[in-house]
Design an enzyme around this catalytic site. Sequence first.
Site, PDB file in Angstrom:
ATOM      1  N   HIS A   1      34.618  -8.042   2.659  1.00 59.73           N
ATOM      2  CA  HIS A   1      33.720  -7.002   3.168  1.00 59.73           C
ATOM      3  C   HIS A   1      33.338  -7.196   4.632  1.00 59.73           C
ATOM      4  O   HIS A   1      33.134  -6.221   5.362  1.00 59.73           O
ATOM      5  CB  HIS A   1      32.447  -6.982   2.312  1.00 59.73           C
ATOM      6  CG  HIS A   1      31.469  -5.930   2.710  1.00 59.73           C
ATOM      7  ND1 HIS A   1      31.734  -4.582   2.597  1.00 59.73           N
ATOM      8  CD2 HIS A   1      30.216  -6.024   3.235  1.00 59.73           C
ATOM      9  CE1 HIS A   1      30.691  -3.890   3.019  1.00 59.73           C
ATOM     10  NE2 HIS A   1      29.758  -4.738   3.412  1.00 59.73           N
TER      11      HIS A   1
ATOM     12  N   ASP B   1      29.643  -0.915   6.994  1.00 54.41           N
ATOM     13  CA  ASP B   1      28.788  -0.907   5.823  1.00 54.41           C
ATOM     14  C   ASP B   1      27.754   0.223   5.971  1.00 54.41           C
ATOM     15  O   ASP B   1      28.125   1.366   6.223  1.00 54.41           O
ATOM     16  CB  ASP B   1      28.161  -2.305   5.652  1.00 54.41           C
ATOM     17  CG  ASP B   1      27.298  -2.482   4.434  1.00 54.41           C
ATOM     18  OD1 ASP B   1      27.842  -2.679   3.334  1.00 54.41           O
ATOM     19  OD2 ASP B   1      26.051  -2.441   4.582  1.00 54.41           O
TER      20      ASP B   1
END
Length: 323
Positions: free
Chosen positions: A300, A118
């Site tokens: 994610h 991320d």
Amino acid sequence: MNTYKNAMNSILKTIGFPKPTIIPVNEIELEVFEAGQQNVGKPIVLCHGWPEHAFTWRYQIPVLIEAGYHVIIPNQRGYGNSSQPADVTDYDIVHLTGDLIALLDHFGYQNATFMGHDWGANVVWSLAQLYPKRVNKIINLALPYQERGEIPWIELMEKYMGSDNYFVHFNRKPGVADTILNDHTEQFLRNLFRKNVPPIPPEPGMLMINLAETKDPLGEPIMSEQELDVFVSSFQSSGFTSSINWYRNLDRNWHLLADVNPVIQHPTLMIYGDRDMIPKSERLSEFVPNVEVASLDCGHWIQQEKPDETNRLIIEWLEQQNN
């Protein structure tokens, strides 16, 4: 602070997560978790994303130690017990990458393998551009290399995604989301760290505020209550503003990277989650020519949702590179 310390002490006893050390670097202090000291000389630095913590890498530490790595995991500036400078510009890409270089200097390393997820991946991409000789290999999860383009990133997002896009909202309405997330820390993180979330059209409003306020999250939790408590207690201690300030430097970073070579030559492994909202890059190999790409059937939070599969990809790739 005591709640965060208690949560960390509890998890240290339960799963053997490394004890933190406060290390002065780059005119601040970083809370650093170090493991595999017997493997000094073969460093790997793991860089977490938002809104996370060094603890996000808990499943990767044992296999990296077994593979012979000295594992170094900072809570980056603004997170956990690391420093929280007051000025927004203290969270720009020059400061974030400078922290990692200073961390290498502290341990006496000329270079290291860097792994990011991320926002941590974003920092690692920029680190390889700004300090190419200090990076030997890259493993990034979720966020592919972001092309600089002709328009600053927040301006571009605002133009095409609108004012409710959370990147834009963080910048155009400073303090609004911070307050809501601070007021609903546990609910927000509990609703965010989930898997098997069904694909549905986005609701009106700002995604992160919606997550903080909803009582009915979709999907299933990716971690236990004890694990979640590490993240919750950390952000209850630090608040969200310092970590959101990373987003508030995206257009500043666009200007800072104007004269930097956009092509990254380092051997790279890019791991996507097929169910992640972040789109895969169709042009990644143009900017990262020595990249290998892998995908896992997950969302994610790749290394937490699919730890065994993630570890296998990482270790096999590292062994291939070292041979």
